[in-house]
Design an enzyme around this catalytic site. Sequence first.
Site, PDB file in Angstrom:
ATOM      1  N   ASN A   6      11.392  27.553   5.124  1.00 11.59           N
ATOM      2  CA  ASN A   6      11.408  26.285   4.787  1.00 11.59           C
ATOM      3  C   ASN A   6      12.801  26.113   5.929  1.00 11.59           C
ATOM      4  OD1 ASN A   6      12.894  24.097   3.581  1.00 11.59           O
ATOM      5  ND2 ASN A   6      11.719  23.610   2.454  1.00 11.59           N
ATOM      6  N   ASP A   8      15.358  23.121   6.345  1.00  9.77           N
ATOM      7  CA  ASP A   8      15.136  22.352   5.788  1.00  9.77           C
ATOM      8  C   ASP A   8      17.083  22.446   5.595  1.00  9.77           C
ATOM      9  OD1 ASP A   8      13.114  21.211   4.894  1.00  9.77           O
ATOM     10  OD2 ASP A   8      13.986  20.771   2.245  1.00  9.77           O
ATOM     11  N   HIS A   9      17.606  23.864   4.964  1.00  8.34           N
ATOM     12  CA  HIS A   9      18.645  24.372   5.507  1.00  8.34           C
ATOM     13  C   HIS A   9      19.613  24.236   6.364  1.00  8.34           C
ATOM     14  CE1 HIS A   9      17.800  25.072   1.091  1.00  8.34           C
ATOM     15  NE2 HIS A   9      16.636  25.779   1.646  1.00  8.34           N
ATOM     16  N   ARG A  17      28.131  17.549   9.551  1.00  9.98           N
ATOM     17  CA  ARG A  17      28.834  16.810  10.071  1.00  9.98           C
ATOM     18  C   ARG A  17      27.992  15.934  11.589  1.00  9.98           C
ATOM     19  NH1 ARG A  17      32.952  20.335  12.522  1.00  9.98           N
ATOM     20  NH2 ARG A  17      33.804  21.318  10.933  1.00  9.98           N
ATOM     21  N   HIS A  42      11.008  18.838   4.278  1.00 13.82           N
ATOM     22  CA  HIS A  42      11.310  18.423   3.036  1.00 13.82           C
ATOM     23  C   HIS A  42      11.074  16.592   3.445  1.00 13.82           C
ATOM     24  CE1 HIS A  42      12.164  17.514  -1.963  1.00 13.82           C
ATOM     25  NE2 HIS A  42      11.401  15.936  -0.637  1.00 13.82           N
ATOM     26  N   ARG A  44      12.394  13.779   2.708  1.00 14.41           N
ATOM     27  CA  ARG A  44      13.168  13.150   1.100  1.00 14.41           C
ATOM     28  C   ARG A  44      13.734  11.764   1.533  1.00 14.41           C
ATOM     29  NH1 ARG A  44      15.932  16.800  -3.246  1.00 14.41           N
ATOM     30  NH2 ARG A  44      16.480  14.898  -3.852  1.00 14.41           N
ATOM     31  N   ARG A  48      19.038  12.876   2.527  1.00 11.17           N
ATOM     32  CA  ARG A  48      20.218  13.727   3.124  1.00 11.17           C
ATOM     33  C   ARG A  48      19.619  14.901   4.013  1.00 11.17           C
ATOM     34  NH1 ARG A  48      20.075  16.985  -2.181  1.00 11.17           N
ATOM     35  NH2 ARG A  48      20.298  14.728  -2.937  1.00 11.17           N
ATOM     36  N   HIS A  49      18.589  15.453   4.306  1.00 13.88           N
ATOM     37  CA  HIS A  49      18.334  16.974   5.440  1.00 13.88           C
ATOM     38  C   HIS A  49      18.026  16.332   7.113  1.00 13.88           C
ATOM     39  CE1 HIS A  49      15.769  17.841   2.706  1.00 13.88           C
ATOM     40  NE2 HIS A  49      16.353  18.739   1.837  1.00 13.88           N
ATOM     41  N   GLU A  69       6.648  18.768   2.720  1.00 15.38           N
ATOM     42  CA  GLU A  69       6.744  18.314   1.180  1.00 15.38           C
ATOM     43  C   GLU A  69       7.281  16.808   0.850  1.00 15.38           C
ATOM     44  OE1 GLU A  69       9.847  21.200  -0.282  1.00 15.38           O
ATOM     45  OE2 GLU A  69       8.606  22.936   0.301  1.00 15.38           O
ATOM     46  N   THR A  99      18.565  20.402  -5.376  1.00 13.13           N
ATOM     47  CA  THR A  99      17.442  20.726  -4.355  1.00 13.13           C
ATOM     48  C   THR A  99      16.383  20.707  -5.542  1.00 13.13           C
ATOM     49  OG1 THR A  99      16.717  22.836  -4.058  1.00 13.13           O
ATOM     50  CG2 THR A  99      17.458  23.147  -5.103  1.00 13.13           C
ATOM     51  N   THR A 100      15.067  20.705  -5.523  1.00 14.89           N
ATOM     52  CA  THR A 100      13.897  20.421  -6.071  1.00 14.89           C
ATOM     53  C   THR A 100      13.728  21.095  -7.160  1.00 14.89           C
ATOM     54  OG1 THR A 100      12.792  20.470  -3.952  1.00 14.89           O
ATOM     55  CG2 THR A 100      11.867  19.787  -6.377  1.00 14.89           C
ATOM     56  N   GLU A 150       1.353  25.287  -5.090  1.00 13.24           N
ATOM     57  CA  GLU A 150       2.264  26.466  -5.396  1.00 13.24           C
ATOM     58  C   GLU A 150       2.937  26.398  -6.484  1.00 13.24           C
ATOM     59  OE1 GLU A 150       5.021  25.312  -2.093  1.00 13.24           O
ATOM     60  OE2 GLU A 150       6.483  26.050  -2.628  1.00 13.24           O
ATOM     61  N   HIS A 189       9.960  28.836  -4.809  1.00 12.61           N
ATOM     62  CA  HIS A 189      11.967  28.233  -4.615  1.00 12.61           C
ATOM     63  C   HIS A 189      12.348  29.282  -5.744  1.00 12.61           C
ATOM     64  CE1 HIS A 189      14.381  25.364  -5.624  1.00 12.61           C
ATOM     65  NE2 HIS A 189      14.103  24.906  -5.287  1.00 12.61           N
ATOM     66  N   GLY A 190      13.280  29.781  -4.743  1.00 15.91           N
ATOM     67  CA  GLY A 190      14.338  30.503  -5.121  1.00 15.91           C
ATOM     68  C   GLY A 190      13.739  32.258  -4.797  1.00 15.91           C
ATOM     69  N   GLY A 211      13.068  29.805   2.019  1.00 13.40           N
ATOM     70  CA  GLY A 211      14.203  28.824   2.581  1.00 13.40           C
ATOM     71  C   GLY A 211      15.311  29.387   2.051  1.00 13.40           C
ATOM     72  N   HIS A 212      16.008  29.447   1.713  1.00  8.18           N
ATOM     73  CA  HIS A 212      17.416  29.303   1.198  1.00  8.18           C
ATOM     74  C   HIS A 212      17.573  30.652   1.741  1.00  8.18           C
ATOM     75  CE1 HIS A 212      21.379  28.332  -0.564  1.00  8.18           C
ATOM     76  NE2 HIS A 212      21.544  29.366  -0.574  1.00  8.18           N
TER      77      HIS A 212
HETATM   78  N1  PXP Z   1       9.596  25.144  -2.345  1.00 12.89           N
HETATM   79  C1  PXP Z   1       9.324  23.725  -2.222  1.00 12.89           C
HETATM   80  C2  PXP Z   1       8.158  22.745  -2.875  1.00 12.89           C
HETATM   81  C3  PXP Z   1      10.275  23.800  -2.402  1.00 12.89           C
HETATM   82  O1  PXP Z   1      10.969  22.307  -2.603  1.00 12.89           O
HETATM   83  C4  PXP Z   1      11.781  24.414  -1.655  1.00 12.89           C
HETATM   84  C5  PXP Z   1      12.698  23.783  -1.713  1.00 12.89           C
HETATM   85  O2  PXP Z   1      13.283  22.538  -0.746  1.00 12.89           O
HETATM   86  C6  PXP Z   1      11.045  25.232  -1.206  1.00 12.89           C
HETATM   87  C7  PXP Z   1       9.680  25.944  -1.674  1.00 12.89           C
HETATM   88  C8  PXP Z   1      12.027  26.657  -0.938  1.00 12.89           C
HETATM   89  O3  PXP Z   1      13.050  26.873  -1.905  1.00 12.89           O
HETATM   90  P1  PXP Z   1      14.508  28.176  -1.450  1.00 12.89           P
HETATM   91  O4  PXP Z   1      14.914  27.044  -0.379  1.00 12.89           O
HETATM   92  O5  PXP Z   1      14.961  27.988  -2.529  1.00 12.89           O
HETATM   93  O6  PXP Z   1      13.781  29.455  -0.980  1.00 12.89           O
END
Ligand code: PXP
Length: 236
Positions: A6, A8-9, A17, A42, A44, A48-49, A69, A99-100, A150, A189-190, A211-212
């Site tokens: 992911n 997005d970050h 910026r 994603h 949105r 925002r990103h 997403e 975040t979600t 998911e 996620h996480g 992602g993160h």
């Molecule tokens: N899956 C979904 C559906 C998400 O919304 C996100 C966060 O954007 C992720 C996975 C990835 O999560 P993380 O950035 O915590 O790894």
Amino acid sequence: MELGVNVDHVATLRQARRTYEPDPVSAAALAVLGGADGITVHLREDRRHIQDRDLEILKQTVFVKLNLELACNQDVLAIACRLRPDQATLVPERREEVTTEGGLDVVRFREQVSRAVTLLRDASIPVSLFLDPDMEAVEVAAEIGAAAVELHTGQYAHARGAAREIELRKLQTAARRILDLGMALHAGHGLNYQNVFSIASIPGMRELNIGHAIISRAVLVGLERAVREMKSAIQG
Ligand code: PXP
């Protein structure tokens, strides 16, 4: 097992910026070089990103799986149907969230989600639903034609000790039902370098979206080189 990265970050950093760097499109290309099986973004409602431009270019340049997403929002659904990513993952969206923050409430919003699934399927896009490990939600996902679920691993990722074991068992139980109902099993996620293995070990797991943790690590492992290159640029 497929790893969807992911990006997005990366876009979040660029938008801080309102500039052109770092570009999530470049990040996606590097992620693929590193072995990513998919790129996840994603789009949105509040942009925002990830921006529309990012998605347009990713569609033209990503030759691994592109997973979009999106919320059940008419504007974004229309973009998805036009661009036809390889997969659409329906997620909940609240403007004030960081975040979600949880799975889609497919039981409460069944009609709305069902319409979105039908619209995407009619555009030949396989649909994954981002759900908490809740049996009723999983049953509804199958009934309305989702190709995949998911599982939201946020609760598991945040829990500690015995509570984490409980969360893991909920995910394992939901995973079995998802597979029994003939849907593909994804999770995300996480997830990070410490907690991913238990989730990757759930039988039948096909795709993890992360992602993160990856972008955080990239910032740290790349910093030393980035500083060295700036020193060199200063010296000419
Ligand atoms: N899956 C979904 C559906 C998400 O919304 C996100 C966060 O954007 C992720 C996975 C990835 O999560 P993380 O950035 O915590 O790894």
